[in-house]
Design an enzyme around this catalytic site. Structure first.
Site, PDB file in Angstrom:
ATOM      1  N   LYS A 367       0.795  -1.234   0.000  1.00 38.38           N
ATOM      2  CA  LYS A 367       0.000   0.000   0.000  1.00 38.38           C
ATOM      3  C   LYS A 367       0.824   1.279   0.000  1.00 38.38           C
ATOM      4  O   LYS A 367       0.256   2.370  -0.106  1.00 38.38           O
ATOM      5  CB  LYS A 367      -0.923   0.014   1.220  1.00 38.38           C
ATOM      6  CG  LYS A 367      -0.177   0.055   2.549  1.00 38.38           C
ATOM      7  CD  LYS A 367      -1.135   0.179   3.712  1.00 38.38           C
ATOM      8  CE  LYS A 367      -0.381   0.382   5.012  1.00 38.38           C
ATOM      9  NZ  LYS A 367      -1.262   0.645   6.147  1.00 38.38           N
ATOM     10  N   SER A 407     -10.183  -2.221   0.332  1.00 38.21           N
ATOM     11  CA  SER A 407      -9.659  -1.382  -0.748  1.00 38.21           C
ATOM     12  C   SER A 407      -9.348   0.015  -0.204  1.00 38.21           C
ATOM     13  O   SER A 407      -9.293   0.213   1.020  1.00 38.21           O
ATOM     14  CB  SER A 407     -10.647  -1.321  -1.910  1.00 38.21           C
ATOM     15  OG  SER A 407     -10.042  -0.704  -3.042  1.00 38.21           O
ATOM     16  N   LYS A 410      -7.622   5.535  -2.868  1.00 34.59           N
ATOM     17  CA  LYS A 410      -6.674   5.762  -3.967  1.00 34.59           C
ATOM     18  C   LYS A 410      -7.038   4.960  -5.213  1.00 34.59           C
ATOM     19  O   LYS A 410      -6.448   5.159  -6.280  1.00 34.59           O
ATOM     20  CB  LYS A 410      -5.255   5.437  -3.504  1.00 34.59           C
ATOM     21  CG  LYS A 410      -4.748   6.390  -2.425  1.00 34.59           C
ATOM     22  CD  LYS A 410      -3.400   5.969  -1.881  1.00 34.59           C
ATOM     23  CE  LYS A 410      -2.905   6.965  -0.820  1.00 34.59           C
ATOM     24  NZ  LYS A 410      -3.785   7.048   0.346  1.00 34.59           N
ATOM     25  N   LEU A 450      -5.497   6.441  11.131  1.00 29.78           N
ATOM     26  CA  LEU A 450      -4.523   7.016  12.058  1.00 29.78           C
ATOM     27  C   LEU A 450      -3.642   5.930  12.651  1.00 29.78           C
ATOM     28  O   LEU A 450      -4.129   4.941  13.195  1.00 29.78           O
ATOM     29  CB  LEU A 450      -5.244   7.744  13.196  1.00 29.78           C
ATOM     30  CG  LEU A 450      -5.982   9.023  12.825  1.00 29.78           C
ATOM     31  CD1 LEU A 450      -6.729   9.546  14.036  1.00 29.78           C
ATOM     32  CD2 LEU A 450      -5.030  10.067  12.303  1.00 29.78           C
ATOM     33  N   GLY A 451      -2.325   6.120  12.547  1.00 27.86           N
ATOM     34  CA  GLY A 451      -1.391   5.227  13.203  1.00 27.86           C
ATOM     35  C   GLY A 451      -1.082   3.959  12.453  1.00 27.86           C
ATOM     36  O   GLY A 451      -0.347   3.120  12.953  1.00 27.86           O
ATOM     37  N   SER A 452      -1.628   3.787  11.235  1.00 33.63           N
ATOM     38  CA  SER A 452      -1.315   2.574  10.495  1.00 33.63           C
ATOM     39  C   SER A 452       0.125   2.619  10.001  1.00 33.63           C
ATOM     40  O   SER A 452       0.728   3.688   9.883  1.00 33.63           O
ATOM     41  CB  SER A 452      -2.270   2.404   9.309  1.00 33.63           C
ATOM     42  OG  SER A 452      -2.086   3.451   8.374  1.00 33.63           O
TER      43      SER A 452
END
Length: 625
Positions: A367, A407, A410, A450-452
């Site tokens: 990703k 998904s 993007k 957030l935080g990934s």
């Protein structure tokens, strides 16, 4: 800062040495009720020449200059007492050994140390008290001044508790209700509107604020939290009451604000009975189980007591961390760790035949946009498209009831290889759905979480921890954000609603300007704009300024859940896979340009990004902005 600390330590040392001289002279004056006779006066002066260095050594030996006067406390007084007692004993021993003429009076040897302790301890206490009085408008015992935002029932209850708190001194309350402004609540005045926070905080020298509006909307919380951060105050929040916090004092529930407060996301509520019916007592499989989204999906799934969880992950270390956690928190539920590649059809068949999952959540993907844009384009396409196809085909062969793919936004009008590969994976599932009614294929699209792993927030946090600068790719770049638990819960909700072939869109709220996010994060960590700079590095390959959640040709329809909509994507030709698979399984590695060219054939909306030119780029370094 180091230089200032050394200067302050030296000043404190000079003060203490001067105190030795002064208290020695004062002890003589007390002993003789005035100026001592000539011989004793000369003897006392001579003694100062060796008494002073002796005490100075003791001050250093007992570490009197490790702390700061402004934070002087009981441990500091204990160290002073030890140093003074040790100095007094050594002075007595040395005096006995030297036997000066005339001798040092015994009363001087006793009174001097007492006076010295009072001067040294008293000076530090006075200094701290004066600093606290200037900073907080009162003595330390009165507590630190604080403003409460919100003059409703919760704010009033908090004000009542603050009255009894030795730690805090409530200055007043703020509320946008004009009828409350100027009125008193438990003796405290509602000083003005919430928008007046910055001026009132400066006027009353307040550095701490508690937001007491637990039932306000997320948008109101976001606005107030942002006001607090930009006013430079330390903001805390009184969260909504939960069964776990029922009956607890208000002050014990107060917590520091975080980035989620600044983003203002509404709390997610899911249709628990439908999700329970889907997961409870069933075998569930998650690919990419060690990733940010995959691991959170595992946690959320385990809460619904499945019969078994099959965790499929290519990273041995990520799998190890996941199993460690699940064994500790969900020991009663068997979790099967399978280390493998989603492109490995033989392993997928073996796993699905052996464990017969009822539903598969496919979260495995490459990703990271810039990394997949150059050099790794073919790996991105193979993993994201062929990997999805092979997991989906295995699910069909082994009669899996539901297949849910994670998904991304993007994939909408993609401008990069990662987004185009995810859109092509969506199309592959659409094509497979035309071949079966036994397995329901669903896709869930959402933006940044957030935080990934690899996301902008951890990168900013690392840069702030190093003292900056914080790098943002472009001053106008925006992104959608949600929390990892929120995304995972909505994925589970969507999986319980699908009938086959849908593309679910999660409500991502309003897009956030990354530059504003970076600035707020800097302030949230207690720094000013002039302490940690923001620099702009320019858009990276494949990156666009604004993300979208819906392609131009698509329309949406609502579902019974407010945060989920269903997209109607363009039709996919029935022979798509017949033409696509030979390309994906060719025995060579095409170049990056060839990959992009071929992707444009399959994904007609794919248009590689044209990078805007910045008028001034302050840094050439990159970030995940």
């Amino acid at each position: 800062m180091v230089f200032n600390a050394r200067v302050l330590s030296l000043a404190a040392f000079i003060f203490d040495v001067s105190a030795v001289v002064c208290t020695w002279i004062a002890a003589y004056l007390i002993r003789f009720n005035g100026p001592p006779p000539g011989p004793f006066a000369h003897g006392g002066v001579r003694a100062i020449l060796w008494v002073t260095p002796l005490y100075a050594v003791m001050f250093r030996a007992f570490g009197l200059y490790r702390g700061m006067w402004v934070f002087a406390s009981l441990p500091d007084l204990v160290r002073i007492a030890k140093a003074v007692v040790a100095g007094a004993l050594l002075t007595t021993v040395v005096a006995a050994m030297l036997q000066p003429v005339p001798p040092i009076p015994r009363s001087v040897l006793m009174v001097g140390p007492i006076l010295l302790f009072l001067v040294m301890g008293g000076a530090r206490g006075f200094y701290r008290a004066s600093k606290e009085f200037y900073r907080y408008g009162g003595l330390v015992s009165q507590g630190k001044p604080v403003l409460v935002i919100g003059a409703g029932e919760d704010g009033a209850s908090l004000a009542r508790e603050l009255r009894r708190s030795p730690e805090w001194r409530l200055v007043g309350l703020l509320d946008d209700d004009v009828a409350k402004q100027g009125r008193e609540i438990h003796g405290y005045t509602v000083l003005g509107a919430i928008g007046d926070l910055a001026q009132l905080a400066e006027l009353h020298r307040v550095e701490n604020v508690i937001i007491a509006m637990p039932n306000a909307t997320a948008e109101v919380h976001r606005r107030v939290a942002t006001l607090c951060v930009r006013a430079g105050v330390n903001a805390m929040v009184l969260p909504a009451l939960t069964p776990m916090t029922q009956g607890l004092p208000f002050l014990t529930r107060v917590r520091q604000i975080d980035l989620e407060d600044l983003l203002g996301r509404e709390a997610v509520s899911i249709d628990t009975p439908h999700v329970e019916a889907l997961l409870t007592g069933r075998v569930v499989m998650v690919t990419g189980a060690g990733g940010s989204i995959g691991s959170e999906l595992c946690r959320q799934i385990l809460r619904f007591n499945p019969a078994q969880l099959i965790a499929y992950e290519i990273s041995e270390f990520a799998m190890y961390k996941l199993i460690e956690e699940t064994q500790e928190r969900f020991a009663q539920i068997p979790v099967v760790p399978v280390v493998g590649d989603v492109k490995d059809s033989l392993l997928l068949d073996q796993v699905m035949q052996k464990y017969a999952p009822h539903i598969v959540y496919h979260a495995a993907a490459y990703k990271h946009v810039p990394m997949m844009e150059e050099i790794n384009t073919w790996q991105a396409v193979r993993n994201n498209v062929l990997g999805t196809y092979r997991v989906a085909r295995a699910a069909m062969r082994h009669h899996v009831d539901r297949f849910v793919m994670i998904s991304t936004d993007k994939a909408v009008n993609p401008t990069n290889v990662m987004g185009a590969s995810k859109r092509l994976a969506e199309m592959a599932l659409q094509s497979l759905q035309q071949q079966t009614d036994a397995t329901h294929f669903e896709t869930v699209r959402f933006g940044n979480v957030l935080g990934s792993a690899g996301s902008v927030i951890p990168k900013f946090q690392q840069q702030i921890a190093k003292g900056g600068p914080v790098t943002v790719t472009h001053p106008e770049i925006t992104r959608f954000f949600m929390t990892i638990p929120e995304a995972a819960q909505l994925v589970l909700q969507a999986s319980s609603m699908g009938e086959g072939g849908e593309i679910f869109l999660l409500d991502m709220g309003q897009p956030v300007r990354i530059a504003d996010l970076a600035r707020d994060l800097i302030r949230l960590y207690g720094f000013r704009d002039d302490q940690i700079k923001i620099v702009y590095s320019g858009l990276r390959p494949g990156e666009k300024l604004y993300e979208e959640l819906l392609a131009d040709e698509e329309t949406t329809r609502p579902t019974h859940h407010a945060k989920l909509r269903i997209a109607r994507a363009r039709e996919v030709p029935g022979n798509l896979l017949d033409e696509l698979l030979p390309w994906l399984m060719q025995h060579r590695i095409p170049g990056d340009d060839e990959v992009r060219r071929e992707l444009r054939k399959w994904v007609v909306e794919y248009a590689p990004a044209v990078t805007p030119v910045l008028t001034s780029i302050a840094s050439t370094s990159t970030s995940n902005g």
